[in-house]
Every structure is written in structure tokens, then in C-alpha cells.
Design an enzyme around this catalytic site. Structure first.
Site, PDB file in Angstrom:
ATOM      1  N   ARG A 125      85.538  59.167  77.408  1.00 54.38           N
ATOM      2  CA  ARG A 125      84.745  60.388  77.649  1.00 54.38           C
ATOM      3  C   ARG A 125      84.035  60.897  76.396  1.00 54.38           C
ATOM      4  O   ARG A 125      83.657  62.065  76.316  1.00 54.38           O
ATOM      5  CB  ARG A 125      85.613  61.501  78.246  1.00 54.38           C
ATOM      6  N   LYS A 147      69.444  60.977  73.909  1.00 55.79           N
ATOM      7  CA  LYS A 147      69.222  60.175  75.115  1.00 55.79           C
ATOM      8  C   LYS A 147      69.728  58.758  74.868  1.00 55.79           C
ATOM      9  O   LYS A 147      69.232  58.050  73.991  1.00 55.79           O
ATOM     10  CB  LYS A 147      67.736  60.143  75.482  1.00 55.79           C
ATOM     11  N   GLU A 188      54.605  56.091  68.274  1.00 59.00           N
ATOM     12  CA  GLU A 188      55.376  57.315  68.509  1.00 59.00           C
ATOM     13  C   GLU A 188      54.963  58.415  67.527  1.00 59.00           C
ATOM     14  O   GLU A 188      54.915  59.591  67.885  1.00 59.00           O
ATOM     15  CB  GLU A 188      56.873  57.042  68.392  1.00 59.00           C
ATOM     16  N   LYS A 227      60.536  66.412  66.907  1.00 58.96           N
ATOM     17  CA  LYS A 227      61.554  66.032  67.894  1.00 58.96           C
ATOM     18  C   LYS A 227      62.698  67.037  67.899  1.00 58.96           C
ATOM     19  O   LYS A 227      63.197  67.433  68.969  1.00 58.96           O
ATOM     20  CB  LYS A 227      62.076  64.625  67.566  1.00 58.96           C
ATOM     21  N   GLU A 238      65.405  69.823  81.050  1.00 57.81           N
ATOM     22  CA  GLU A 238      65.466  70.570  82.300  1.00 57.81           C
ATOM     23  C   GLU A 238      64.434  71.700  82.394  1.00 57.81           C
ATOM     24  O   GLU A 238      64.310  72.340  83.436  1.00 57.81           O
ATOM     25  CB  GLU A 238      66.873  71.182  82.468  1.00 57.81           C
ATOM     26  N   ARG A 242      60.875  69.439  76.907  1.00 51.44           N
ATOM     27  CA  ARG A 242      61.097  68.116  76.307  1.00 51.44           C
ATOM     28  C   ARG A 242      60.215  67.051  76.945  1.00 51.44           C
ATOM     29  O   ARG A 242      59.856  66.056  76.310  1.00 51.44           O
ATOM     30  CB  ARG A 242      62.570  67.735  76.428  1.00 51.44           C
ATOM     31  N   ASN A 246      57.049  62.788  76.535  1.00 51.89           N
ATOM     32  CA  ASN A 246      56.825  61.589  77.348  1.00 51.89           C
ATOM     33  C   ASN A 246      55.343  61.276  77.510  1.00 51.89           C
ATOM     34  O   ASN A 246      54.984  60.407  78.319  1.00 51.89           O
ATOM     35  CB  ASN A 246      57.478  61.753  78.723  1.00 51.89           C
ATOM     36  N   HIS A 249      54.340  57.749  77.982  1.00 51.18           N
ATOM     37  CA  HIS A 249      55.528  56.976  78.327  1.00 51.18           C
ATOM     38  C   HIS A 249      55.633  56.635  79.810  1.00 51.18           C
ATOM     39  O   HIS A 249      56.232  55.615  80.151  1.00 51.18           O
ATOM     40  CB  HIS A 249      56.786  57.721  77.897  1.00 51.18           C
ATOM     41  N   HIS A 253      55.997  52.968  80.180  1.00 52.29           N
ATOM     42  CA  HIS A 253      57.220  52.313  80.667  1.00 52.29           C
ATOM     43  C   HIS A 253      56.911  51.361  81.817  1.00 52.29           C
ATOM     44  O   HIS A 253      57.496  50.271  81.913  1.00 52.29           O
ATOM     45  CB  HIS A 253      58.230  53.363  81.130  1.00 52.29           C
ATOM     46  N   HIS A 265      57.715  48.308  73.329  1.00 51.23           N
ATOM     47  CA  HIS A 265      57.710  49.718  73.713  1.00 51.23           C
ATOM     48  C   HIS A 265      56.569  50.475  73.038  1.00 51.23           C
ATOM     49  O   HIS A 265      55.826  51.211  73.691  1.00 51.23           O
ATOM     50  CB  HIS A 265      59.048  50.363  73.351  1.00 51.23           C
TER      51      HIS A 265
END
Length: 358
Positions: A125, A147, A188, A227, A238, A242, A246, A249, A253, A265
């Protein structure tokens, strides 16, 4: 002796930690590890090619703390972000009696950081995690923010948010990168310039490869600071904050997956940024001059700006598995101007197809 250029602090609800940026930091890992009270057993997850060059230096430094270090060799390539490799790491940790106070150290690029990070997040955990990013792309992006993931029928489908105890960014590691690898990481950096820090674009327009050490240090510090600010405001992605990171991306992706990861990438993100910027123009948000400026900077550093060899339908199919899909609708980060990104919640698939056909 090491030379510490800057320390970027990342302050999240789950953990606060530093990103140390400087030269010759690998020679003094013991200094940084002891500063953060890390003891017990260490698992060093890396690639053989990296360990052949830097392994003795890292192990020697850690051994000064009197700590046991177990090396876990991971094959290079996106294919290693798999259940198979994950369970191999678990087996090594269990066989060597690692406990909750042990540490996993990820030494490598994004693949190593994601895989080792997910192992640390889920073993018992959650155990200690140290990120030592070896590529420019990992130094400015994937090593910061927590992430971690493995691939399953798509990129980063199974993962977690798990912040490291610290990040050690040794700029000397970049000297072993090829021009192509370094430029891939610059994609990036350019992204941060487009969505958050326009001065990054100003700097890149005034320099070309090979970039001077002080300019590389400034670009990395600026990128890491961008960042950190975003992660602090929206750690778990959420709040539609953030997600601006992306930019490039979502389509990028899909291009990675459609190419069976033959397109790296960074290269995929470069292409994705161009397509998403063009889409911003098509939908009436952005001036075409911004697209031309972006293309100019990407081209200057040898990054691709389009893809013609891939089947468009396969790219569109890959889009349907993207994590940013919400209630079946494709969400993209578009631009109103440099430094002013917007979240578009329902981009018409026909518009994306038209951009890919350009």
C-alpha cells in the site's frame, strides 16, 4: 563536489517534497537521501545501459549510508510498462524481504519512472519512492506530480497518484543523450512555454542546439516550477487545472499508440501540439500566427510537426481509449493565445479528422 542550481518545492496535500536540480548530484546521493531520513533496503530500478555507465557511482554513493541496494534491470521500451514487468518487481521486493520502510528508486526515463513509481505506490500500500530522471522529458515532466502507471490496452490505463519523497535531477545525465533524445524532451519544455510561461519560447527562439548549460538549467527550472504550481493546485487532476498540461497529449498519445510506439512520446507530443493548435484556429479560438510560431520553434529543434504514414482511422480509434474522455466526449486542451489554454469538453470528431488530414 556537486553544484546545486535550484530547488523547486512541490507542496501537495498528500506529500511535500523537493526537486533538486544541479550538476554531479549522483556522486552525492547519500547527502540527499540522509537529509530525508531514508533508511533500510533500496531497490534501484533501471536499464542495463544506464547502469553500465552510472551504476558504480550510484551504488557507491548509497553504500556510504550502509544500506543494502538491490538492482532490478528493466528492458528498454514502452513495452516494459506491463503487468509482467510489474509482477517481476514485486517478486524481487518480496524475495528480498522489503517492508513499508524500504525504498524504490526509479533511475531512468518516463518508462522507468512510471513503472517503478506504480510498484512503489502499490507494494504494501505504498513505500518510499525516489525519482532520479535521466532524460530531459522525465526531468521536466514525468518525475514530478505523482502520476505513475502501466499500459493496458492503451497508454497509462492502470495507474495511481503517488508523490515521490524527493526528485534528484542531475543535469550531467543529459550529456549522454543523443540530439534526438534531447529534442524529444524539449517538446515538453515547449509545451510549458505555450500554456504557462511564454518566456520559455522567447529563450528557445534565441538559442539552438547544443544549448548552453546555464540555459538548459534555466529551462528545466522554469518547467519544473510550472509543473509544481499546477500539481499544487490540482494534485489529482480533478479541477480542470492540471489538465492544461495535456496540451498536445490527447492527439499525441493516440499517435504514439497508433504507431506501436515507434514514434517517441516527445515527438508525438510535438505533433499533437501542432494539430491541437490548428484545431484551435479551425474552431475560431486562435490566431494562425501562433501556430506558425510553434511550428517554427519545433522545426528549429528537429521535432516533427505532422504525421502522414499512419492510418487516420487508427489514430481516431486510439483517441477513444484516452483517459481524458469524459462521458464519452473527447476533451482537448485548445489555445486562445500563448499562455491562455482552454478546456474544450466536446470536440467534434469530424473536426479532429479534418485537422489530421491537413
Amino acid at each position: 563536489m556537486f553544484r546545486l542550481i535550484s530547488t523547486v518545492q512541490v507542496k501537495t496535500l498528500s506529500r511535500c517534497y523537493p526537486v533538486y536540480i544541479g550538476f554531479n548530484l549522483l556522486d552525492f546521493l547519500d547527502v540527499f537521501l540522509s537529509r530525508h531520513g531514508l533508511k533500510g533496503k533500496f531497490a534501484l530500478v533501471s536499464h542495463k545501459s544506464l547502469m553500465d555507465i552510472y551504476g558504480d557511482k550510484i551504488i557507491s554513493s548509497i553504500s556510504r549510508l550502509g544500506l543494502d541496494t538491490i538492482i532490478i534491470d528493466i528492458p528498454e521500451g514502452e513495452e516494459s510498462k506491463s503487468f509482467n514487468m510489474l509482477t517481476q518487481i514485486y517478486d524481487v521486493l518480496i524475495n528480498n524481504r522489503f517492508d513499508r520502510w524500504s525504498t524504490v528508486t526509479a533511475f531512468g526515463g518516463g518508462v522507468i519512472g512510471d513503472l517503478a513509481g506504480f510498484a512503489a505506490a502499490t507494494f504494501m500500500r505504498g513505500i518510499n519512492l525516489v525519482q532520479i530522471p535521466s532524460t530531459l522529458l522525465a526531468q521536466v515532466d514525468s518525475s514530478i506530480g505523482g502520476k505513475v502507471a502501466i499500459d493496458y490496452r492503451g497508454k497509462n490505463i492502470i495507474g495511481a497518484f503517488y508523490q515521490p519523497n524527493l526528485v534528484i535531477t542531475d543535469l550531467n545525465l543529459l550529456k549522454s543523450l543523443s540530439v534526438k533524445e534531447f529534442s524529444s524532451g524539449l517538446a515538453e519544455v515547449i509545451k510549458y512555454g505555450v500554456v504557462m510561461d511564454p518566456q520559455i519560447l522567447d529563450i528557445l527562439e534565441n538559442y539552438s542546439n547544443p544549448l548552453p548549460d546555464d540555459i538548459v538549467a534555466e529551462l528545466i527550472t522554469r518547467s519544473c516550477s510550472c509543473k509544481a504550481r499546477i500539481v499544487e493546485a490540482d494534485e489529482r487532476d480533478e479541477k480542470d487545472i492540471r489538465i492544461i498540461l495535456n496540451f498536445g497529449h490527447t492527439i499525441g498519445h493516440a499517435i504514439e499508440v497508433a504507431s506501436n510506439f515507434k514514434i517517441s512520446h516527445g515527438e508525438a507530443v510535438a505533433i499533437g501540439m501542432v494539430y491541437e493548435a490548428k484545431l484551435s484556429v479551425m474552431l475560431g479560438f486562435l490566431d494562425i500566427d501562433v501556430v506558425n510560431r510553434l511550428i517554427g520553434i519545433l522545426s528549429k529543434f528537429g521535432l516533427p510537426i505532422s504525421v502522414s504514414q499512419l492510418n487516420i482511422e487508427r489514430i481516431l480509434s486510439s483517441l477513444s481509449y484516452d483517459k481524458k474522455i469524459k462521458h464519452g466526449k473527447i476533451r482537448l486542451i485548445l489555445l486562445k493565445s500563448v499562455g491562455n489554454p482552454i478546456v474544450h469538453d466536446d470536440v467534434p470528431i469530424d473536426s479532429i479528422k479534418r485537422v489530421l488530414e491537413m
